[in-house]
Design a protein around this motif. Structure first.
Motif, PDB file in Angstrom:
ATOM      1  N   ARG A  60     -11.483  12.169  -0.182  1.00  0.00           N
ATOM      2  CA  ARG A  60     -11.170  10.760  -0.487  1.00  0.00           C
ATOM      3  C   ARG A  60     -11.031   9.971   0.834  1.00  0.00           C
ATOM      4  NH1 ARG A  60     -10.745   5.744  -2.715  1.00  0.00           N
ATOM      5  NH2 ARG A  60      -8.681   4.845  -2.413  1.00  0.00           N
ATOM      6  N   GLU A  61     -10.391  10.571   1.822  1.00  0.00           N
ATOM      7  CA  GLU A  61     -10.211   9.884   3.117  1.00  0.00           C
ATOM      8  C   GLU A  61     -11.557   9.598   3.787  1.00  0.00           C
ATOM      9  OE1 GLU A  61      -7.341  11.765   5.709  1.00  0.00           O
ATOM     10  OE2 GLU A  61      -5.939  12.070   4.056  1.00  0.00           O
ATOM     11  N   VAL A  93       0.741   7.281  -6.348  1.00  0.00           N
ATOM     12  CA  VAL A  93      -0.248   8.365  -6.216  1.00  0.00           C
ATOM     13  C   VAL A  93       0.485   9.708  -6.223  1.00  0.00           C
ATOM     14  CG1 VAL A  93      -1.929   9.422  -4.662  1.00  0.00           C
ATOM     15  CG2 VAL A  93      -1.973   6.965  -5.011  1.00  0.00           C
ATOM     16  N   VAL A 119      -1.282  16.677  -1.949  1.00  0.00           N
ATOM     17  CA  VAL A 119      -1.126  15.320  -1.424  1.00  0.00           C
ATOM     18  C   VAL A 119      -2.338  14.918  -0.595  1.00  0.00           C
ATOM     19  CG1 VAL A 119       0.123  13.979   0.319  1.00  0.00           C
ATOM     20  CG2 VAL A 119       1.377  15.181  -1.451  1.00  0.00           C
ATOM     21  N   ARG A 120      -2.750  15.796   0.263  1.00  0.00           N
ATOM     22  CA  ARG A 120      -3.857  15.461   1.162  1.00  0.00           C
ATOM     23  C   ARG A 120      -5.178  15.661   0.438  1.00  0.00           C
ATOM     24  NH1 ARG A 120      -4.586  15.600   7.158  1.00  0.00           N
ATOM     25  NH2 ARG A 120      -5.895  13.736   7.303  1.00  0.00           N
ATOM     26  N   ASP A 121      -6.049  14.633   0.532  1.00  0.00           N
ATOM     27  CA  ASP A 121      -7.371  14.718  -0.078  1.00  0.00           C
ATOM     28  C   ASP A 121      -8.356  14.185   0.960  1.00  0.00           C
ATOM     29  OD1 ASP A 121      -9.730  14.309  -1.433  1.00  0.00           O
ATOM     30  OD2 ASP A 121      -8.795  13.432  -3.218  1.00  0.00           O
ATOM     31  N   ILE A 127      -3.150   6.037   6.957  1.00  0.00           N
ATOM     32  CA  ILE A 127      -3.233   7.232   6.095  1.00  0.00           C
ATOM     33  C   ILE A 127      -2.146   8.237   6.486  1.00  0.00           C
ATOM     34  CG2 ILE A 127      -4.673   9.248   5.517  1.00  0.00           C
ATOM     35  CD1 ILE A 127      -7.117   7.318   5.745  1.00  0.00           C
ATOM     36  N   SER A 177       1.144   4.399  -2.666  1.00  0.00           N
ATOM     37  CA  SER A 177       0.978   5.819  -2.362  1.00  0.00           C
ATOM     38  C   SER A 177       2.086   6.633  -3.037  1.00  0.00           C
ATOM     39  CB  SER A 177       0.876   6.074  -0.856  1.00  0.00           C
ATOM     40  OG  SER A 177       2.105   5.871  -0.258  1.00  0.00           O
ATOM     41  N   LYS A 235       0.168  12.917  -8.714  1.00  0.00           N
ATOM     42  CA  LYS A 235      -0.217  14.255  -8.219  1.00  0.00           C
ATOM     43  C   LYS A 235       0.755  15.332  -8.726  1.00  0.00           C
ATOM     44  CE  LYS A 235      -2.814  12.699  -4.236  1.00  0.00           C
ATOM     45  NZ  LYS A 235      -2.734  12.269  -2.845  1.00  0.00           N
ATOM     46  N   SER A 262       0.937   7.168   4.920  1.00  0.00           N
ATOM     47  CA  SER A 262       0.901   7.359   3.471  1.00  0.00           C
ATOM     48  C   SER A 262       1.137   8.828   3.111  1.00  0.00           C
ATOM     49  CB  SER A 262      -0.445   6.835   2.962  1.00  0.00           C
ATOM     50  OG  SER A 262      -0.861   7.493   1.822  1.00  0.00           O
ATOM     51  N   VAL A 263       0.500   9.750   3.867  1.00  0.00           N
ATOM     52  CA  VAL A 263       0.658  11.182   3.591  1.00  0.00           C
ATOM     53  C   VAL A 263       2.116  11.600   3.849  1.00  0.00           C
ATOM     54  CG1 VAL A 263      -0.009  13.502   4.371  1.00  0.00           C
ATOM     55  CG2 VAL A 263      -1.768  11.756   4.020  1.00  0.00           C
ATOM     56  N   ARG A 285       0.850  -1.205   0.000  1.00  0.00           N
ATOM     57  CA  ARG A 285       0.000   0.000   0.000  1.00  0.00           C
ATOM     58  C   ARG A 285       0.882   1.250   0.000  1.00  0.00           C
ATOM     59  NH1 ARG A 285      -3.113   3.873   2.351  1.00  0.00           N
ATOM     60  NH2 ARG A 285      -5.393   3.688   2.182  1.00  0.00           N
ATOM     61  N   LEU A 292     -13.255   6.800   1.951  1.00  0.00           N
ATOM     62  CA  LEU A 292     -12.521   5.549   2.194  1.00  0.00           C
ATOM     63  C   LEU A 292     -12.821   5.009   3.605  1.00  0.00           C
ATOM     64  CD1 LEU A 292      -8.720   5.545   1.419  1.00  0.00           C
ATOM     65  CD2 LEU A 292      -9.463   5.020   3.691  1.00  0.00           C
ATOM     66  N   GLN A 301       4.476  10.241   1.181  1.00  0.00           N
ATOM     67  CA  GLN A 301       4.384  11.028  -0.062  1.00  0.00           C
ATOM     68  C   GLN A 301       5.099  12.365   0.100  1.00  0.00           C
ATOM     69  OE1 GLN A 301       0.448  11.124  -2.075  1.00  0.00           O
ATOM     70  NE2 GLN A 301      -0.201   9.728  -0.484  1.00  0.00           N
TER      71      GLN A 301
END
Ligand SMILES: C=C(O[C@@H]1C=C(C(=O)O)C=C[C@H]1O)C(=O)O
Length: 392
Positions: free
Chosen positions: A52-53, A36, A47-49, A82, A33, A40, A85-86, A29, A56, A89
């Motif tokens: 979507r979070e 992703v 980066v932060r959405d 998350i 990211s 972007k 992941s953030v 995962r 999800l 990224q």
């Protein structure tokens, strides 16, 4: 469906297999990211959405219910995933934006020996940066800065504020005179415990070793301990070291349980801080400033002195408000040698390169006697996205 197993060993073999699969999936995962993040860059999406979070998390809560997993459990796990992941990224994009900022091996200076809170913060900060650390312990904040200024270290990690004891003035004062830039920040939970070297009980403790900061952060609990001799140390790690050397049932240190383990200390009492949620924010300093990609949230720190004209600070703050620049912190410190004059430290949640910030700097330069940008750096505080899930 639950299978039937014959022995504890057999069950544990299956648990181990599942744990390994979970780890492999987490790594997969994480790699996705990165893909992703690359997409972007092309679409210049942040980066932060959080939309979507939200979607999800709601879907996963629903999915979790099918497996009898409760909503809180699912939310907690995915908040952590998350966040990783953030931050992963962000670290990737920052590396692309500042190609020569992170070498494969970096030397980092911090206060205290192995296991100090600053040491834990340094490790945490560099953990996602895929770089090897050479750790340099220093016995005071001045040295942490000095060794970076003179090139003996690449980065210095300094605590700047704590949720219970407030700002760390000595560090603010050092920032007034340094040529270093702030290139990063990290907020760490601080979990203070009373640690001892030998089995003992609370009523036997008559001497406490601690750095003054944690002592202040635990003042309420310490008052309940009655008359206790206080020995101040230069760092939390030093307090733990001294107690470890003494091996006495009447002495304790204030420190973190996992750092205590490094010194062979065990917690006699946990959670002794005045505030349940005790956090320290650390800044990371380096000789060269960094740029922050517009795809991630940035903070800029300024220092300025406005002179003593009435209302001059208000005028400066209005500049920020009129440009819609959010101020995260304002701190004032006396100017050494100029009685009654103040130096203001301002953290804003804006990228230095943004149009608004450039205009603010232009206007502030006109309004102030002195102004300096201490740095622009990624904000690493990933606030969890809250979801309203329907109650059962
Ligand atoms: C991975 C992404 O980036 C961020 C991380 C997310 C995640 O880990 O699921 C979701 C949304 C974004 O805040 C994405 O946008 O899909």
């Amino acid at each position: 469906m639950t299978k039937s197993y014959h022995s504890l060993d057999e069950i544990r073999t299956h648990v181990t297999r599942i744990d390994n699969e979970i780890l492999a999936l987490l790594a997969e995962r994480r790699q996705l990211s990165l893909e992703v993040a690359k997409s972007k860059i092309k679409t210049t999406k942040p980066v932060r959405d959080q939309e979507r979070e939200q979607a999800l998390l709601l879907r996963l809560i629903d999915e979790g219910k099918q497996h009898q997993l409760d909503a809180n459990y699912v939310t907690q796990i995915f908040h952590t995933i998350i966040e990783d992941s953030v931050l992963f990224q962000q670290a990737y994009l920052q590396k692309l934006t500042n190609p020569d900022s992170l070498q494969p091996v970096v030397r980092v200076s911090f206060l205290g020996a192995k296991g100090s809170y600053s040491n834990l913060a340094s490790r945490q900060y560099f953990s996602r940066k895929q770089t090897k650390l050479v750790e340099m312990s220093c016995s005071n904040f001045r040295d942490v800065v000095n060794v970076v200024e003179t090139g003996q270290a690449d980065y210095g990690v300094l605590p700047i504020e704590n949720t219970s004891s407030g700002s760390i003035n000595e560090v603010y004062d050092l920032l007034q005179h340094t040529s270093l830039s702030i290139v990063g920040e990290i907020t760490q939970p601080i979990e203070h415990c009373l640690l001892t070297a030998v089995p003992t009980s609370l009523d036997q403790i008559d001497t406490l070793y601690s750095h003054p900061q944690p002592h202040q952060q635990c003042s309420e609990y310490l008052r309940t301990m009655g008359d206790i001799r206080q020995e101040y140390t230069s760092s939390t790690a030093d307090a733990m070291l001294q107690v470890a050397e003494l091996q006495l049932p009447n002495v304790a240190a204030i420190g973190n349980a996992s750092s205590g383990e490094l010194y062979g200390l065990t917690p006699l009492k946990t959670g002794i801080a005045n505030q349940q949620e005790n956090f320290t924010r650390f800044i990371v300093v380096a000789r060269k400033a960094v740029d922050v990609t517009p795809l991630i949230p940035a903070k800029t720190t300024l220092i300025m002195s406005t002179g003593q004209k009435p209302g001059s600070l208000v005028e400066c703050l209005l500049v920020l408000r009129n440009l819609n620049i959010n101020m995260a912190k304002l701190e004032s410190r006396p100017v050494i040698g100029n009685p009654w004059e103040e130096m203001f430290y301002v953290d804003v949640e804006t990228n230095l390169k943004s149009e608004a910030m450039q205009q603010a700097l232009e206007e502030l330069t006109r309004l102030t006697r002195f102004i300096k940008v201490l740095g622009c750096y990624p904000s690493e505080n990933v606030k969890p996205t809250e979801v309203d899930y329907p109650e059962e």
